[in-house]
Enzyme design. Structure first.
Site, PDB file in Angstrom:
ATOM      1  N   TYR A 158       0.830  -1.206   0.000  1.00 53.02           N
ATOM      2  CA  TYR A 158       0.000   0.000   0.000  1.00 53.02           C
ATOM      3  C   TYR A 158       0.862   1.252   0.000  1.00 53.02           C
ATOM      4  O   TYR A 158       1.855   1.315   0.728  1.00 53.02           O
ATOM      5  CB  TYR A 158      -0.904   0.013   1.232  1.00 53.02           C
ATOM      6  CG  TYR A 158      -1.804   1.216   1.229  1.00 53.02           C
ATOM      7  CD1 TYR A 158      -2.935   1.213   0.433  1.00 53.02           C
ATOM      8  CD2 TYR A 158      -1.497   2.353   1.967  1.00 53.02           C
ATOM      9  CE1 TYR A 158      -3.756   2.335   0.387  1.00 53.02           C
ATOM     10  CE2 TYR A 158      -2.315   3.470   1.920  1.00 53.02           C
ATOM     11  CZ  TYR A 158      -3.443   3.453   1.135  1.00 53.02           C
ATOM     12  OH  TYR A 158      -4.248   4.556   1.072  1.00 53.02           O
ATOM     13  N   TRP A 160       1.343   5.677  -1.545  1.00 53.99           N
ATOM     14  CA  TRP A 160       1.077   6.789  -2.458  1.00 53.99           C
ATOM     15  C   TRP A 160       2.135   6.975  -3.523  1.00 53.99           C
ATOM     16  O   TRP A 160       2.003   7.849  -4.368  1.00 53.99           O
ATOM     17  CB  TRP A 160       0.862   8.072  -1.660  1.00 53.99           C
ATOM     18  CG  TRP A 160      -0.594   8.289  -1.421  1.00 53.99           C
ATOM     19  CD1 TRP A 160      -1.392   7.567  -0.592  1.00 53.99           C
ATOM     20  CD2 TRP A 160      -1.425   9.262  -2.055  1.00 53.99           C
ATOM     21  NE1 TRP A 160      -2.676   8.044  -0.668  1.00 53.99           N
ATOM     22  CE2 TRP A 160      -2.724   9.096  -1.549  1.00 53.99           C
ATOM     23  CE3 TRP A 160      -1.197  10.273  -2.987  1.00 53.99           C
ATOM     24  CZ2 TRP A 160      -3.802   9.878  -1.947  1.00 53.99           C
ATOM     25  CZ3 TRP A 160      -2.263  11.072  -3.386  1.00 53.99           C
ATOM     26  CH2 TRP A 160      -3.554  10.858  -2.867  1.00 53.99           C
TER      27      TRP A 160
END
Ligand SMILES: Nc1nc2c(c(=O)[nH]1)N[C@H]1C(S)=C(S)[C@@H](COP(=O)(O)OP(=O)(O)OC[C@H]3O[C@@H](n4cnc5c(=O)[nH]c(N)nc54)[C@H](O)[C@@H]3O)O[C@H]1N2
Ligand SMILES: Nc1nc2c(c(=O)[nH]1)N[C@H]1C(S)=C(S)[C@@H](COP(=O)(O)OP(=O)(O)OC[C@H]3O[C@@H](n4cnc5c(=O)[nH]c(N)nc54)[C@H](O)[C@@H]3O)O[C@H]1N2
Ligand SMILES: [Mo]
Length: 836
Positions: A158, A160
């Site tokens: 996970y 950004w």
């Protein structure tokens, strides 16, 4: 309906927003280009001049002098200032940058010491050749695949990452692992993990990442705008693809629009400060919004000032929910304004006033996500829908609710832009992709990662089904920073000792890289070529992301690492499709270009889209104009017009205030209609395990942990740590002064922070932004101090409920005290032992 003329006016106004940048068509003399030959694009670096690129924080113009970045600003003049755009130079090389300079392996891992896992985070590092690192990873992935199958490899990864449709770290990892035979993935996200599972049951769509009623309609029709648990003046500095900046423009315009603006937030956020006396600030206790909403609904039902017709026509099961509100169910408790006031701390009269105000005026409820990153986070957006249904304005221009105005520019009108392509996950090599179709057994809710590593074989509930945790033996993380983003860091430290191998790619020695076994030094986005659109909902621009500077000598693109690993595994041709960086980009661009050729879509300046060579050489973003539909988009407008012809995607086709589907799941912590559940830790509980409610919202001057290693830190660090905001009365009681080092602690852990004594936080509440790099004082010791102030050392790692299994980062209590010991030195931004 709008006339064409107003639409044209709107488009012109819109183009005006971006008029300060010369359009591509004005830059390029097409005749010279043609003469030069159509297919010559330049990848030479600009040594002195401006280069256009883009990041999550928007399109940027970066100035280069003698091959070094000297300045970076918004690509478009005259837009709301975004400080995140100013530190590009630091991201390549600055005081805190802390680049990974070479492939490195942890010493005792390399030496295959038996107890090497125990030493993660505390070991020395050894530089290896790139070829050796590739071989180590390739062999280990092959071993785990052979012994445990796809189930042994966690590739959820996970995070950004960075903008860019080719150098998309996480997708590249998934492409490599998919082609190699599969992996365990992550379900949902940290952002809106509860909302995105509950909303499909209620509204039939994900809701979290969908277009909102357009901003021009808000400006025209809304009388009351409620910014509920959102801080858009900070959170709209970024977007998932790249920021189009439109949200900040509109929230700025809203200030002097004369509309009634209400901000509901326990804290005087930067948005509260921005609106000043142009908005009313209401401060409920953290984690109590559901109760406050119930008090408003109760008032409406009691006074009869609610929209019965809307409820009858468009909703399902409101009557059963109304029984709960009125106290006619088992708990026999009317959820009156008084009842709500006792829980949330907002006065009874204010709650009643809001009920009347919302019903009497065209009201848009704009909620944030923070309230659903809390225990029982499923309830808050469900309750928002119940409230909006009682108001009865869903599907009217400027009315109803919207849960992503604060995020990635929801409401920025959709343009006619064709959409560029991007790298994809691809297909499993050698046939079968069954594991993908059966993602159910092979994906775990993202925020359950520590639980999964610690408890292989455990079965959990998730949205009506069961998931049995696999036994993970290899973790591969690129583009994310779990040692900052995950809750209860000390539990993650324990979980991290389970797998045999942990591989990390990053540009910097982040805490996650430091906790790995094998790390690759990755190029920054300013050291490679890429493309991205900006405007997650608007598709406003197509941005070139031109390489700005020479890459650091030993650094690699994620793409190159995975291509080389694919080569060892025998599927290089499938991975690269034989294409170079620029060939990929030309292909992605042409997906849009061909679309535009077919549809005849023109850019905002009325010119056709240039071909790839012209675009790349011109070195400017392309801007598109909103369409008539985009400008006039009313979320749920069609459903409101004809609910039979345009039903929602729910089982009943209506808004499900009561969900039979969820009722059948029989969960104790998520019922058939939205309800108030007491959170595991909160201000109003009996026998509080700690004194203060810890709020850990998103940082104003970072994107999570990204940019913590830049000079922006000088603007907020206190005593060289992450700041903590403490109310003056609490500070006085604890003998804490501005600038003091404060130890924040609870049974889960302890961190050091620097005190900001301020009444922006109410009594009993403390704020530490998420995203400070975890910096263990003594990594070999359990529950050691984090000396940089990572809030997640204090947060709780349990699921929101059995429905969504999302994180509850914003439900936690903690204690504070003035730190009396000798302040330990910060190591967060220096390389670990053995690395330069
Ligand atoms: N307490 C608390 N915790 C929270 C939250 C909260 O509100 N409170 N919010 C949660 C939310 S909503 C989110 S989304 C998460 C965010 O958690 P993350 O998405 O993990 O946070 P980032 O700091 O953006 O991490 C991205 C990492 O990827 C690296 N990176 C960037 N580009 C590249 C690239 O091209 N290649 C590689 N290999 N690496 C790259 C960066 O250097 C950085 O280390 O945090 C969650 N955690
Ligand atoms: N600058 C910047 N922008 C970002 C990000 C970033 O890291 N930095 N992260 C991006 C990402 S990935 C996401 S998911 C979004 C997150 O978007 P959100 O989740 O909406 O953002 P937060 O900052 O966590 O919280 C918003 C506001 O909620 C308030 N709040 C906290 N607890 C409560 C409560 O119990 N009730 C109410 N009513 N309010 C409460 C906080 O004080 C804060 O002002 O932001 C995105 N935008
Ligand atoms: Mo997020």
């Amino acid at each position: 309906m709008k006339t064409i003329d107003t639409n044209r006016r709107n488009i012109l106004k819109y183009a005006g927003l971006f008029a300060s940048i010369p359009f591509v068509s004005q830059l390029v003399d097409k005749s010279t280009l043609l003469a030069a030959g159509a297919n010559k694009f330049s990848t030479d670096l600009v040594l002195n001049g401006d280069v256009y690129t883009a990041a999550h924080w928007g399109a940027m113009k970066v100035s280069v002098k003698n091959g070094k970045i000297v300045k970076s600003v918004n690509a478009f003049d005259g837009m709301v200032y975004n400080p995140l755009q100013s530190v590009t130079a630091d991201l390549v090389d600055g005081k805190y940058t802390n680049r990974i300079k070479a492939p490195m392996v942890r010493k005792s891992y390399l030496e295959k010491k038996k107890n090497n896992r125990e030493l993660r985070g505390a070991d020395e590092w050894v530089e290896v050749s790139y070829e050796q690192a590739i071989k180590l990873v390739a062999d280990e992935v092959a071993r785990v695949r052979k012994e445990k199958g796809a189930n042994g490899i966690y590739g959820g990864s996970y995070g950004w990452k960075s903008s860019g449709n080719l150098h998309n770290a996480r997708t590249l990892l998934h492409r490599y692992l998919t082609m190699g035979g599969g992996f365990v993935g992550g379900l949902g996200d940290y952002s809106a993990g509860a909302a995105q599972v509950i909303m499909p049951h209620v509204m039939g769509t994900l809701e979290t990442y969908e277009q909102q009623t357009s901003w021009p309609l808000i400006m025209e029709h809304s009388k009351v705008v409620v910014i509920w648990g959102a801080n858009p003046m900070d959170t709209l500095r970024i977007a998932w693809s790249s920021n189009d900046g439109v949200g900040l423009e509109y929230f700025t315009k809203l200030k002097n629009s004369g509309k009634k603006i209400i901000i509901i937030d326990p804290i005087k956020s930067n948005t509260v400060a921005f609106y000043g006396n142009k908005a009313e600030h209401i401060a409920p206790k953290p984690n109590t919004d559901v109760a406050m909403m119930l008090g408003i609904i109760h008032t409406m039902l009691s006074t009869g000032k609610y929209d019965k017709e809307f409820i009858e026509t468009y909703t399902e099961g409101f009557d059963k929910f109304a029984d709960y509100v009125m106290g006619k169910t088992a708990d026999k408790t009317p959820k009156s304004a008084k009842w709500a006031s006792n829980i949330c701390g907002v006065s009874e009269s204010k709650i009643k006033e809001l009920a009347d105000l919302f019903f009497a005026n065209r009201t848009m409820l704009m909620t944030g996500y923070n309230m659903q990153r809390q225990h029982h986070g499923e309830q808050v957006h469900w309750m928002t829908v119940a409230l909006a249904s009682a108001i009865g304005q869903i599907g009217l221009p400027g009315g109803g609710f919207g849960i992503s105005y604060h995020y990635a520019n929801g409401g920025s009108p959709t343009t006619n832009a064709p959409v560029i392509g991007g790298i994809t996950v691809g297909k499993a090599s050698g046939g079968g992709q069954e594991w993908l179709n059966d993602g159910s057994s092979l994906s775990i809710p993202v925020a359950r990662i520590a639980d999964c590593l610690l408890n292989p074989g455990k079965t959990i509930d998730y949205n009506g089904r069961k998931i049995t945790y696999p036994e993970i033996d290899l973790v591969y993380w690129v583009g994310g920073n779990p040692f900052v983003h995950h809750q209860d860091t000390n539990l993650l430290v324990k979980a991290w000792k389970k797998p045999s191998t942990i591989i990390v790619h990053d540009m910097y020695w982040t805490p996650t890289a430091k906790m790995g076994d094998i790390v690759f030094p990755i190029t920054t986005p300013y050291e490679r070529n890429d493309l991205t659109m900006s405007g997650d909902y608007s598709n406003l621009n197509i941005n070139p992301m031109k390489q700005v500077v020479k890459r650091m000598p030993k650094s690699k693109h994620d793409y190159e690492v995975f291509a080389d690993l694919a080569k060892v595994a025998g599927f290089e041709a499938q991975f690269t499709e034989g294409k170079s960086e620029m060939q990929w980009l030309e292909e992605f661009y042409n997906v849009a270009y061909n679309q535009a050729q077919k549809s005849g879509a023109l850019m905002a300046d009325g010119e056709p889209m240039p071909d790839f060579t012209t675009f790349w050489n011109a070195n400017r973003p392309l801007t598109f104009a909103p369409t008539e539909e985009g400008l006039n988009f009313v979320r749920y407008g069609e459903f409101r017009e004809d609910p039979i012809l345009n039903p929602l995607g729910t089982p009943s086709g209506k808004i499900e205030i009561y969900s039979e589907t969820i009722a059948k799941m029989g969960y104790k912590d998520c019922g058939a209609y939205p309800q108030w559940f007491e959170p595991i830790e909160w201000m109003g509980m009996k026998n509080k395990p700690a004194e203060f409610a810890l709020v850990s919202p998103h940082p104003s001057l970072r994107l999570h942990s990204q940019l913590n290693n830049t000079s922006l830190r000088n603007q907020y660090a206190v005593a060289d740590r992450e700041p903590i905001w403490i109310n003056p009365a609490d500070a006085k009681a604890k003998g804490i002064k501005n600038g003091d080092i404060v130890r924040v602690f609870n049974k889960r852990g302890q961190i050091l922070t620097g005190a900001v004594v301020s009444d922006i936080v109410p009594k009993g509440v403390i704020r530490v932004y998420e995203g400070a790099w975890y910096d263990p004082e003594n990594p070999a010791k359990e529950n050691t101090l984090c000396v940089n102030g990572n809030a997640n050392v204090l947060t709780i790692d349990i699921p929101t409920s059995e429905l969504a299994d999302a994180n509850i980062a914003n439900t936690a209590l903690a204690n504070i005290e003035k730190y009396k010991g000798k302040a330990p030195k910060l190591k967060a931004f220096t390389p670990p032992k053995g690395a330069k």
